[in-house]
Each structure stands twice: as structure tokens, then as C-alpha cells.
Design an enzyme around this catalytic site. Structure first.
Site, mmCIF file in Angstrom:
data_model
loop_
_atom_site.group_PDB
_atom_site.id
_atom_site.type_symbol
_atom_site.label_atom_id
_atom_site.label_comp_id
_atom_site.label_asym_id
_atom_site.label_seq_id
_atom_site.Cartn_x
_atom_site.Cartn_y
_atom_site.Cartn_z
ATOM 1 C CG ASP A 13 0.202 9.415 1.009
ATOM 2 O OD1 ASP A 13 0.126 8.222 1.338
ATOM 3 O OD2 ASP A 13 -0.489 10.323 1.525
ATOM 4 C CG HIS A 65 -2.011 -1.040 1.116
ATOM 5 N ND1 HIS A 65 -3.295 -0.730 0.763
ATOM 6 C CD2 HIS A 65 -1.985 -2.386 1.277
ATOM 7 C CE1 HIS A 65 -4.024 -1.836 0.732
ATOM 8 N NE2 HIS A 65 -3.252 -2.862 1.045
HETATM 9 P P1 ADQ Z 1 -2.752 6.084 5.051
HETATM 10 O O1 ADQ Z 1 -1.339 6.544 5.185
HETATM 11 O O2 ADQ Z 1 -3.447 5.834 6.319
HETATM 12 O O3 ADQ Z 1 -2.873 4.792 4.114
HETATM 13 P P2 ADQ Z 1 -4.775 7.467 3.331
HETATM 14 O O4 ADQ Z 1 -4.706 6.785 2.027
HETATM 15 O O5 ADQ Z 1 -5.005 8.924 3.211
HETATM 16 O O6 ADQ Z 1 -3.462 7.288 4.206
HETATM 17 O O7 ADQ Z 1 -5.947 6.828 4.160
HETATM 18 C C1 ADQ Z 1 -6.348 7.374 5.374
HETATM 19 C C2 ADQ Z 1 -7.765 6.910 5.688
HETATM 20 O O8 ADQ Z 1 -8.052 7.250 7.043
HETATM 21 C C3 ADQ Z 1 -8.804 7.610 4.812
HETATM 22 O O9 ADQ Z 1 -9.799 6.707 4.456
HETATM 23 C C4 ADQ Z 1 -9.345 8.709 5.742
HETATM 24 O O10 ADQ Z 1 -10.699 9.037 5.523
HETATM 25 C C5 ADQ Z 1 -9.171 8.095 7.097
HETATM 26 N N1 ADQ Z 1 -8.904 9.173 8.086
HETATM 27 C C6 ADQ Z 1 -7.895 10.053 8.082
HETATM 28 N N2 ADQ Z 1 -8.020 10.916 9.102
HETATM 29 C C7 ADQ Z 1 -9.128 10.557 9.775
HETATM 30 C C8 ADQ Z 1 -9.799 11.056 10.938
HETATM 31 N N3 ADQ Z 1 -9.339 12.114 11.645
HETATM 32 N N4 ADQ Z 1 -10.903 10.423 11.342
HETATM 33 C C9 ADQ Z 1 -11.382 9.348 10.655
HETATM 34 N N5 ADQ Z 1 -10.800 8.849 9.556
HETATM 35 C C10 ADQ Z 1 -9.688 9.437 9.121
HETATM 36 C C11 ADQ Z 1 -1.947 3.906 3.466
HETATM 37 C C12 ADQ Z 1 -0.970 4.581 2.511
HETATM 38 C C13 ADQ Z 1 -1.713 5.393 1.489
HETATM 39 C C14 ADQ Z 1 -2.723 4.504 0.734
HETATM 40 C C15 ADQ Z 1 -3.564 3.713 1.712
HETATM 41 C C16 ADQ Z 1 -4.424 2.677 1.016
HETATM 42 O O11 ADQ Z 1 -0.057 5.383 3.223
HETATM 43 O O12 ADQ Z 1 -0.820 6.000 0.559
HETATM 44 O O13 ADQ Z 1 -3.569 5.330 -0.041
HETATM 45 O O14 ADQ Z 1 -2.763 3.023 2.665
HETATM 46 O O15 ADQ Z 1 -3.658 1.862 0.192
#
Ligand code: ADQ
Length: 468
Positions: free
Chosen positions: A376, A169
Site C-alpha cells: 500500500d 499516491h
Molecule cells: P486507497 O487505496 O483508496 O488510496 P486508503 O489510503 O486507505 O486507500 O484510502 C481509502 C479512503 O477511502 C479512506 O479515506 C477511507 O476512509 C475511505 N473508505 C474506505 N472504505 C470506505 C467505505 N466502505 N466507505 C466510505 N469510505 C471508505 C490510495 C493509495 C493509498 C494512499 C491513498 C492516498 O492506495 O496507499 O494512502 O491513495 O494517497
């Protein structure tokens, strides 16, 4: 519960969280109440799990607790225990203090500890054993992410009959960085146990192939590697979001009401929004610095624009994360102290997790969504924002270093290290005319709607199943 499954998912965490306040004694998971964890990965895989009567192998989130397999929400779950020491050395240590920074452009210095590595090997072996036990003959086993990179080859040794897919991921680093890792060959050999190794972007797949050639002398043809009489395919499958779920959410009356409340709370100011795990890869300090300077330079006045930054607590026992939290809290205090006025804080900062409904309302209320990671794998927040904006309003400011930038070409793309460029981009996004916003949003929505998370899962699995 039947003993074996034709379809097995292996991930560090099970797709459920224990409902707080419910039983946590005993060894039977059914004694406690569990709810499905929020997030796209779980909602993408859950339907496949049900259709194929699959099993999910992963940790249930509580250290030093051994649970029997249990069933919830139509999914069979096999908990893999972790001791407090495993959590410290394998999870917080090798996964999040070594691999995480190394794979994200070393934006923080990785820790290289032999003790952490040993724990990583030991816990990966435990996951491989658990998967080997529940996989039916010839089953499909899909292993997720950087915490489990040794599981493909460990599982293959135990169960040469199963078909193994692996998906990373996060980014996969270029040779020049990966080279630092003292256990670099072991990680590559671990991944080469899979039949299909999936990455977010083609560049990451290329990095992997190049490394296998250079470090292991593997033979190759384009993105196919020839290893121990097998073909290992490296491919990209950009992950996405559950567009249907988000569209349903934003259509709910209570979400719409909440949008009005949020807008009122900031007194009608233009809303800029950041939603991230509190992580040093997300570029939170850079975006706040740029925003603060817009007040310093007189481009913005209190009451005119407000930044809402939601930062979910994350990996709080890892030192770098504690330092970052202090840094951001100081920065927010400084910006509000210098530029805020009574009733008009410039930055509204919340160090909390939010429900999906509240997030959807925030996305709808935000005039400008600010997503500025330094690196990311994909970034789902950017895609969630686009999925929520069926009204074709709002502007997305997106780092060039997020995987999502390859697909969301119509975002206001920016280099987050370039603070002046970031300031200009924030102003351009804030001042975009509705017709311009709609033009960009329509193009981005087309992409996200056509490539949702369901398609991601289907494409990965059909690619794995078609392999001869
Ligand atoms: P993350 O680094 O966790 O994921 P991201 O892809 O942005 O980053 O996903 C975060 C998730 O958490 C989103 O669904 C978001 O809505 C949720 N989230 C963030 N802040 C929140 C909050 N305060 N309250 C509730 N929910 C919150 C890792 C990788 C990414 C990749 C994903 C999926 O780092 O690059 O996109 O996996 O493969």
C-alpha cells in the site's frame, strides 16, 4: 469564470460527485447538483484552491458526456470527457489492470496490452491539453497519480513556462519489477517532464532515480536527476489525513450514540474492524483466514469477538476484482457457517460505502483496527483510526507493507503473509491492557497530528515553488 489560473490541479477525477437524481442532461455542469467528494486529498487541496482561485482539471465520472467548465464549492472545475471505451481501456485497462498490479508487487498478474497503452497515451494527451489551456503564464500545475504519468512531459512540451509537480499516491516499484513493463522508458520520460516528482516514501523516490539512471542513462546527484538541461527532483512527502475534521466528527453526539448502538449490536463482543476498498492489495482474505483460525483453534468463541469488515465496491468491471469479491464472500460464508452461532455471526461483512459519520463511529467502536495490505502506498484508514482515538483506546494492527508503517512505529506491526504471526498479533492486540494501548496510541497520535494532510500539501507546494 476567468479563463486561466495561477494554480491548477490535474487528477483523473474531479473532486465532486453528482448528487443522484439531479439533472444530468445538457452540457452545463451547473445544471446538475454536485457535492464535494469525501476524503483527505480533496479537503487538503480545496482550501489551497480557494485561496489561489485555482482550477481542477479531471473527469466528472460519467462516460460519453461532455460538460462545460463550471464552478462549485468555490472551486473552478474543468471536466475532461471520457468515452466508455476510454474508461475500459485507459482507466480499467492500463491504469488498473496494468499499472496498479505492477506497482503493487505484482500481487495479481499485470495485463500488457498495446491497445490499452494506446488509450492511456491518448487520454493523457487530452488531460495535458486541458491543463495547458487553463494554466496562466508561469502557473503552478500539480498532477496527481498513476493514471496521468505521461502528462508532465506532454504538458511541458505544450507549455514550457509552467512549473510542474507530480505526486504518486501508490508505491513505485523496484527496478526488477518495473523492468517488465513494455513501455517502461516512456513512463519514466513522462514523469521527467515534472520539476518535482513526489512519492510517499524515500524508497520509492530511490527506485525512480535508480531506474532513470539504468534505463535512460540520466545523470544524477542523490535524488536530483539532470534531464534535458533541467533538474528534476525526486522527493518523498508522506500523505496524511485531516485530523481536525475527524476530531470534530467523533465529538458529535450522534456519532457517540452510534458507537453505543454498534457495540450493542455485537452483544458486547470485542470488535475487530477492517475498512477498505475491495481490492486484492488490501490483504482482506489473509486477515479473515487468521481470524477464522483463532476460532478453529479454540482461542476465541462466538460472542466473544466479532469482525466487522466494510469493503467499498471498487473497479467492479475489472476481472480480478470480481474474482476477489466471490472469494471473500465464500470465505465469510464458510467462517460463519463453521464457527458462528444463532445471533453471533463471527464476521459481519458489508460490501457498501459508508458516510464519514458512520466510519468515525466504527473507528471509535473498534477495539482492534486491522489493516493488513500486501502492499500500500500509504493507507489512510490506519491514520484515520489513530486520528479518531483521542480517547487513547484501541489497538492498531498494521502491515509492514503499508507506507504508514514507516511512521506508525507503535502499531502492532505484522507481515500479512505470515498467518501464524498474524494470529498471534491479533490476540496480542485484543488482550492489550488499557495502559499499553494508551502508550502506543499517544505516540502514534503525536505523529499524525503533527503531520496532517494540510502539512503534506504545504510541504509539497512550497518545495515546488522554491525550486530555482
Ligand atoms: P486507497 O487505496 O483508496 O488510496 P486508503 O489510503 O486507505 O486507500 O484510502 C481509502 C479512503 O477511502 C479512506 O479515506 C477511507 O476512509 C475511505 N473508505 C474506505 N472504505 C470506505 C467505505 N466502505 N466507505 C466510505 N469510505 C471508505 C490510495 C493509495 C493509498 C494512499 C491513498 C492516498 O492506495 O496507499 O494512502 O491513495 O494517497
Amino acid at each position: 469564470m476567468s479563463q486561466v489560473s495561477e494554480f491548477v490541479v490535474v487528477a483523473n477525477r474531479l473532486p465532486v460527485d453528482r448528487v443522484p437524481g439531479t439533472a444530468n442532461g445538457g452540457t452545463n455542469g451547473e445544471g446538475a447538483a454536485w457535492r464535494r467528494s469525501p476524503g483527505g486529498l480533496v479537503s487538503a487541496i480545496a482550501p489551497v484552491m480557494r485561496r489561489r482561485e485555482g482550477t481542477w482539471v479531471g473527469w466528472h465520472g460519467a462516460p460519453d458526456e461532455v460538460l462545460e467548465p463550471f464552478e462549485t464549492d468555490g472551486m473552478k472545475l474543468v471536466p475532461v470527457p471520457q468515452s466508455s471505451e476510454d474508461v475500459e481501456l485507459y482507466y480499467e485497462g492500463f491504469s488498473n489492470a496494468t499499472l496498479w498490479p505492477l506497482y503493487h508487487d505484482v500481487v495479481a498478474p499485470p495485463v500488457y496490452s498495446r491497445e490499452m497503452w494506446d488509450a492511456y497515451v491518448k487520454v493523457n494527451e487530452r488531460f495535458a491539453q486541458a491543463a495547458a489551456k487553463v494554466a496562466a503564464k508561469g502557473a503552478i500545475v500539480w498532477i496527481q497519480d498513476y493514471q496521468l504519468q505521461l502528462v508532465p512531459s506532454m504538458l511541458r512540451r505544450l507549455r514550457p513556462d509552467v512549473r510542474i509537480g507530480f505526486f504518486l499516491h501508490i508505491p513505485f516499484p523496484p527496478l526488477e519489477l518495473f523492468w517488465q513493463l513494455p513501455w517502461r522508458r516512456r513512463i519514466l520520460e513522462g514523469l521527467l517532464g515534472a520539476d518535482l516528482v513526489g512519492f510517499q516514501l524515500p524508497g520509492a523516490a530511490n527506485n525512480f532515480v535508480r531506474l532513470c539512471r539504468r534505463l535512460l542513462d540520466a545523470r544524477y546527484n542523490k535524488q536530483d536527476l539532470f534531464w534535458e538541461d533541467r533538474v528534476v527532483r525526486a522527493r518523498s512527502f508522506p500523505i496524511s489525513v485531516d485530523v481536525g475534521e475527524l476530531e470534530d466528527l467523533v465529538a458529535q453526539p450522534h456519532v457517540q450514540e452510534r458507537v453505543d448502538e454498534i457495540r450493542n449490536d455485537v452483544g458486547g463482543a470485542t470488535i475487530l474492524l477492517g475498512v477498505d476498498r475491495l481490492d486484492y492489495t488490501k490483504g482482506i482474505t489473509q486477515r479473515l483466514e487468521a481470524f477464522g483460525e483463532l476460532f478453529r483453534d479454540g482461542h476465541l468463541k462466538p460472542g466473544q469477538a466479532a469482525f466487522i469488515q466494510i469493503a467499498t465496491p471498487s473497479r467492479e468491471r475489472v476481472e480480478q476484482y470480481q474474482l476477489l469479491r466471490d472469494q471473500i464472500e465464500q470465505q465469510v460464508g464458510r467462517i460463519n457457517g463453521e464457527y458462528g452461532e444463532i445471533g453471533y455471526p463471527v464476521v459481519n461483512y458489508m460490501h457498501t460505502s459508508h458516510t464519514r459519520d458512520e466510519l468515525a463511529a466504527l473507528y471509535l467502536a473498534a477495539d482492534v483496527m486491522v489493516v493488513t495490505p500486501l502492499r500500500d502506498g500509504m493507507n489512510l484508514v490506519a491514520k484515520e483510526y489513530v486520528a479518531c482515538r483521542a480517547d487513547l483506546r484501541g489497538a492498531l494492527v498494521l502491515s509492514e507493507f503499508a507506507g504508514a508503517a514507516a511512521e506508525l512505529r507503535r502499531a502492532y506491526q505484522v507481515n500479512p503473509y505470515d498467518i501464524d504471526g498474524l494470529k498471534e498479533t491479533l490476540l496480542a492486540a485484543m488482550h492489550a491492557e488499557p495502559a499499553e494501548q494508551a502508550r502506543r496510541m499517544r505516540a502514534m497520535r503525536k505523529r499524525v497530528i503533527e503531520h496532517d494532510v494540510d502539512r503534506w500539501a504545504r510541504e509539497f507546494l512550497s518545495s515546488l515553488e522554491q525550486q530555482a
